[in-house]
Design an enzyme around this catalytic site. Sequence first.
Site, PDB file in Angstrom:
ATOM      1  N   THR A  92      46.645 -13.074 -60.783  1.00  0.00           N
ATOM      2  CA  THR A  92      47.407 -14.229 -60.275  1.00  0.00           C
ATOM      3  C   THR A  92      48.905 -13.919 -60.292  1.00  0.00           C
ATOM      4  OG1 THR A  92      45.750 -15.667 -61.296  1.00  0.00           O
ATOM      5  CG2 THR A  92      47.787 -16.715 -60.510  1.00  0.00           C
ATOM      6  N   ASP A 134      53.210 -12.189 -55.637  1.00  0.00           N
ATOM      7  CA  ASP A 134      54.530 -12.813 -55.789  1.00  0.00           C
ATOM      8  C   ASP A 134      55.487 -11.890 -56.536  1.00  0.00           C
ATOM      9  OD1 ASP A 134      53.425 -15.063 -54.610  1.00  0.00           O
ATOM     10  OD2 ASP A 134      52.908 -15.963 -56.540  1.00  0.00           O
ATOM     11  N   THR A 192      50.666  -5.195 -48.947  1.00  0.00           N
ATOM     12  CA  THR A 192      50.291  -4.878 -50.321  1.00  0.00           C
ATOM     13  C   THR A 192      48.772  -4.816 -50.363  1.00  0.00           C
ATOM     14  OG1 THR A 192      50.402  -7.235 -50.886  1.00  0.00           O
ATOM     15  CG2 THR A 192      52.352  -5.912 -51.341  1.00  0.00           C
ATOM     16  N   LYS A 251      54.131 -20.179 -55.547  1.00  0.00           N
ATOM     17  CA  LYS A 251      54.563 -18.868 -55.021  1.00  0.00           C
ATOM     18  C   LYS A 251      56.083 -18.748 -54.984  1.00  0.00           C
ATOM     19  CE  LYS A 251      50.380 -18.086 -52.396  1.00  0.00           C
ATOM     20  NZ  LYS A 251      49.805 -17.216 -53.420  1.00  0.00           N
ATOM     21  N   GLY A 252      56.759 -19.837 -54.616  1.00  0.00           N
ATOM     22  CA  GLY A 252      58.217 -19.775 -54.557  1.00  0.00           C
ATOM     23  C   GLY A 252      58.820 -19.511 -55.922  1.00  0.00           C
ATOM     24  N   ALA A 258      45.045  -1.912 -55.503  1.00  0.00           N
ATOM     25  CA  ALA A 258      44.980  -0.573 -56.103  1.00  0.00           C
ATOM     26  C   ALA A 258      45.369   0.530 -55.130  1.00  0.00           C
ATOM     27  CB  ALA A 258      43.574  -0.322 -56.645  1.00  0.00           C
ATOM     28  N   GLU A 307      53.747 -22.295 -48.664  1.00  0.00           N
ATOM     29  CA  GLU A 307      53.291 -23.451 -49.457  1.00  0.00           C
ATOM     30  C   GLU A 307      54.199 -24.678 -49.288  1.00  0.00           C
ATOM     31  OE1 GLU A 307      50.621 -21.640 -53.064  1.00  0.00           O
ATOM     32  OE2 GLU A 307      52.747 -21.956 -53.493  1.00  0.00           O
ATOM     33  N   ASN A 367      54.880 -24.972 -58.825  1.00  0.00           N
ATOM     34  CA  ASN A 367      53.657 -25.598 -59.327  1.00  0.00           C
ATOM     35  C   ASN A 367      53.555 -25.436 -60.829  1.00  0.00           C
ATOM     36  OD1 ASN A 367      52.704 -26.133 -56.707  1.00  0.00           O
ATOM     37  ND2 ASN A 367      51.592 -24.193 -56.590  1.00  0.00           N
ATOM     38  N   ASN A 419      49.197  -9.338 -47.505  1.00  0.00           N
ATOM     39  CA  ASN A 419      48.155  -8.463 -48.040  1.00  0.00           C
ATOM     40  C   ASN A 419      47.267  -8.013 -46.868  1.00  0.00           C
ATOM     41  OD1 ASN A 419      46.222 -10.458 -47.541  1.00  0.00           O
ATOM     42  ND2 ASN A 419      46.233 -11.213 -49.657  1.00  0.00           N
TER      43      ASN A 419
END
Length: 305
Positions: A251, A255, A222, A38-39, A225, A137, A9, A186
Amino acid sequence: MILVFGSLNIDLVAAVPVIPGPGRTVLAPSYQTHFGGKGANQAVAAARIAGPGQVRMAGRIGRDGFGDRAIENLRANNVDADLVVRSDEPTGCAFITVDHAGENAITVASGANMTTSAGDLPAGLFGPDTVLVLQMEVPFAQALEAARRTRAEFGTVIWNLAPVPEQMTRDMVAALLAVTDYLLVNEHEAMDAAAAIGFAPSDYESAAADLARTGDLTCIVTAGAQGALAVTADDTRLRAPAPRITPVDTTGAGDTFVGAFAAMLSEKAPLQTALQVGCDAAAQKCLTRGAQAGMPMRAAIPSLA
Ligand code: RIB
């Protein structure tokens, strides 16, 4: 070889005082253009650690200026972009707002990403040393096909279940778990995936255990913190702390973890090392605006010094 099969993107990013809710408008002084998807983010994060000649990216872009720039950026970051194919759809574009705390809200106009095809991957590409990196995505069936072909040649599949689709069915998650070696999620994605296959976990650690046991895989969560947690199929649990930082932009942090983790897996580092390198790299990324700008080079990662 690390092969990232996924999205590319261009990110249009506005820094806002508060992320607007439905029906609200906020003013930002300007906007910035960054490389994203993301890729592509994961490919760049991996290449900054693994170095030249180690990372390939496969995906689709448009026949437009954004596509040209996305390819140039991959090459400038030592990612082989020869398997990135032009589509009749426009290059994917993400509209991102980032608030004072570094939190974001993202809308992705998928464009060419939704034409991504496993048919673009030539026979003979995969082997036992292939580490395939997937996200959510591009069309799910195509990612699944890439995973099956990797496993058929005894390669390793890392699947980052992000973003969680609006309609995530039990069958989708079951199919994904069946072809995955390392599931990276996450906290919220872990809970959503476990719920989709019929569990009702009380927290993300239980969700990770449910997913690892069901898929006979290693689930890595993930947790910002709180660092990262890995749960293996036999319920061994490893943890890595996150460095204490004040983020300016989260952001691409996930990734960055995925790319760093893939780089470590590709060089057969212990799981504990891969977790810590992922946490260290992701934390450093958060100190710079833009998904890719802050991704660290290998020499800048304390756990690799
Ligand atoms: O994970 C961050 C990425 O999500 C952004 O770069 C944006 O392009 C979206 O794909």
